[in-house]
Design a protein around this motif. Structure first.
Motif, short mmCIF file in Angstrom:
data_model
loop_
_atom_site.label_atom_id
_atom_site.label_comp_id
_atom_site.label_asym_id
_atom_site.label_seq_id
_atom_site.Cartn_x
_atom_site.Cartn_y
_atom_site.Cartn_z
N VAL A 50 2.58 4.22 6.39
CA VAL A 50 3.58 3.19 6.61
C VAL A 50 4.43 3.04 5.35
O VAL A 50 3.90 2.89 4.24
N PHE A 51 5.74 3.10 5.52
CA PHE A 51 6.69 2.94 4.43
C PHE A 51 7.56 1.73 4.75
O PHE A 51 8.33 1.76 5.71
N ARG A 52 7.46 0.69 3.96
CA ARG A 52 8.29 -0.50 4.16
C ARG A 52 9.52 -0.42 3.27
O ARG A 52 9.41 -0.17 2.06
N GLN B 76 7.52 -0.03 -0.40
CA GLN B 76 6.13 -0.45 -0.28
C GLN B 76 5.46 0.47 0.74
O GLN B 76 6.01 0.73 1.80
N HIS B 77 4.30 0.95 0.40
CA HIS B 77 3.65 1.89 1.30
C HIS B 77 2.17 1.60 1.41
O HIS B 77 1.57 0.99 0.53
N LEU C 199 6.37 12.27 0.55
CA LEU C 199 6.81 12.21 1.94
C LEU C 199 8.06 11.35 2.08
O LEU C 199 8.97 11.69 2.84
N ALA C 200 8.10 10.24 1.38
CA ALA C 200 9.28 9.37 1.47
C ALA C 200 10.53 10.12 1.02
O ALA C 200 11.58 10.06 1.67
N ASP D 242 -0.80 7.72 -3.45
CA ASP D 242 0.53 7.37 -3.97
C ASP D 242 1.42 8.61 -4.05
O ASP D 242 2.60 8.57 -3.70
N VAL D 243 0.84 9.72 -4.53
CA VAL D 243 1.60 10.97 -4.58
C VAL D 243 2.04 11.38 -3.18
O VAL D 243 3.18 11.80 -2.96
#
Length: 393
Positions: free
Chosen positions: A43-45, A3-4, A142-143, A136-137
């Motif tokens: 933020v990356f959950r 989730q970001h 990055l993730a 989203d891209v």
């Protein structure tokens, strides 16, 4: 699935005036638009089974058109110095991965931010969803990049445990670098004021809006990070009076069975918070940490410092206050009574200086007589200023 989200600054009524070319000129208007539209953090959950949270804080990228060009790679590196990458693993430990932000990662970040700003995203649909898909891209790329880097450096994770970062914006060592976040926008505001393009009253309102929106952003980022940390360790840390110090939090969290003794020591000597986090967090890895200029400058990697840090660690974990006081005194080469008096009086004006500064302060206190110690906040500030070595000025 990851989730970001991105954290944006709040809009204020003054934004319409700032973005108007007629207010302060086209340059200020363009920078104001960039300031308002740029994400403050990504933020990356739950990016993977190993990680609960990634937070990447971003400075204002007002020169994206230049930084996206490989010729200006130095601009990208300078911009990247103000990027922060904080991770929280599945055990609730906090990490500072800024050292792992490679040129490739920064270049990818700049490229995608530039694409987001210009809207040049392949497959764009004419329904207004361009910005969302571009973001989203950005998140997905990055993730993948960050997880790949961390997987390659898995054995080095312990070296990147957060030791200095704080979640209080007003204190030194905090996660939120306002000065490095939007320097071009502030410079344009000051330039417009000097040229008489804007009034002093308008300049004051603009600065006030910046302070309010950045404080709100900082609070949201801090709340996100705290929500991923261990609540029991956070509660123990809160009772110590050391503040929201991620290094001290990690020190309590990394060995829960010993957290009570460590919290007691931290509550008794809150001024030593940075020292405890620097010297006692993950000490088993300190000898193999490789070349690092900061501990060398603080003389925390000398044989003397490492020996007494080990003695201190064992004394604290055994709950032996007297032995801990003696070990701290030996570590800093001062009398035991200096540490005992700080333990007893806990002077708030002493604050929480970094280890290199704390050593100088303790030596000055050691040289003073019992009756010559600072008695007021002003006197403490004077002593702290005098204890800064010339090399640090």
């Amino acid at each position: 699935m990851t989730q970001h989200e991105s954290i944006q600054a709040d809009a204020y009524p003054i934004d319409a005036e700032l973005r108007d070319d007629g207010t302060g000129g086209p340059e200020l208007a363009w920078l104001a638009r960039s300031y308002g539209d740029s994400p403050r953090a990504l933020v990356f959950r739950n990016p993977s089974s190993d990680w609960r949270l990634f937070v990447v804080t971003l400075p204002l990228a007002s020169r994206l058109s230049l930084m996206a060009n490989p010729v200006f790679a130095q601009l990208t590196r300078a911009w990247g110095l103000n990027v922060r990458f904080v991770g929280v693993d599945r055990d609730g430990l906090a990490y500072d991965f800024r050292a792992l932000l490679s040129d490739r990662t920064l270049a990818l970040l700049v490229e995608l931010l530039a694409r987001r700003e210009s809207g040049e995203t392949p497959g764009e649909a004419p329904d207004g969803s361009r910005g969302e898909r571009t973001l989203d891209v950005l998140f997905e790329a990055l993730a993948r990049e960050m997880l790949t880097v961390l997987e390659r450096r898995h054995e080095d994770w312990h070296r990147h445990l957060a030791r200095e970062l704080r979640l209080e914006p007003a204190l030194a060592g905090n996660l939120f670098d306002h000065g490095g976040r939007y320097p071009d926008f502030l410079a344009a505001l000051r330039g417009a004021l000097r040229k008489g393009l804007i009034e002093v009253e308008f300049y004051g309102r603009a600065l006030r809006s910046i302070d309010l929106r950045e404080a709100a952003v900082d609070a949201r980022i801090a709340a996100l990070i705290e929500s991923s940390l261990d609540p029991v360790s956070l509660a123990k840390l809160a009772r110590t009076g050391a503040g929201r110090h991620l290094g001290c939090y990690n020190w309590l969290r990394i060995e829960p069975a010993r957290a009570a003794h460590r919290a007691h020591m931290l509550a008794s000597l809150p001024a030593f918070a940075d020292f405890f986090a620097d010297s006692l967090l993950a000490p088993e890895h300190s000898a193999s940490a490789g070349f690092d200029l900061k501990p060398l400058a603080a003389r925390s990697q000398s044989a003397h410092s490492l020996h007494w840090a080990g003695v201190l660690r064992r004394a604290i974990d055994a709950g032996q206050d007297r032995a801990a006081i003696e070990a701290i005194a030996q570590r800093f080469a001062v009398g035991d009574n200096v540490i005992r008096r700080i333990w007893r009086e806990r002077p708030a004006a002493l604050g929480q200086p970094p280890t290199w500064h704390l050593a100088q302060v303790l030596r000055r206190l050691h040289a003073l007589g019992e009756r010559d110690w600072p008695a007021t906040e002003t006197a403490w500030r004077t002593l702290l200023a005098q204890a800064v070595p010339a090399e640090a000025l």
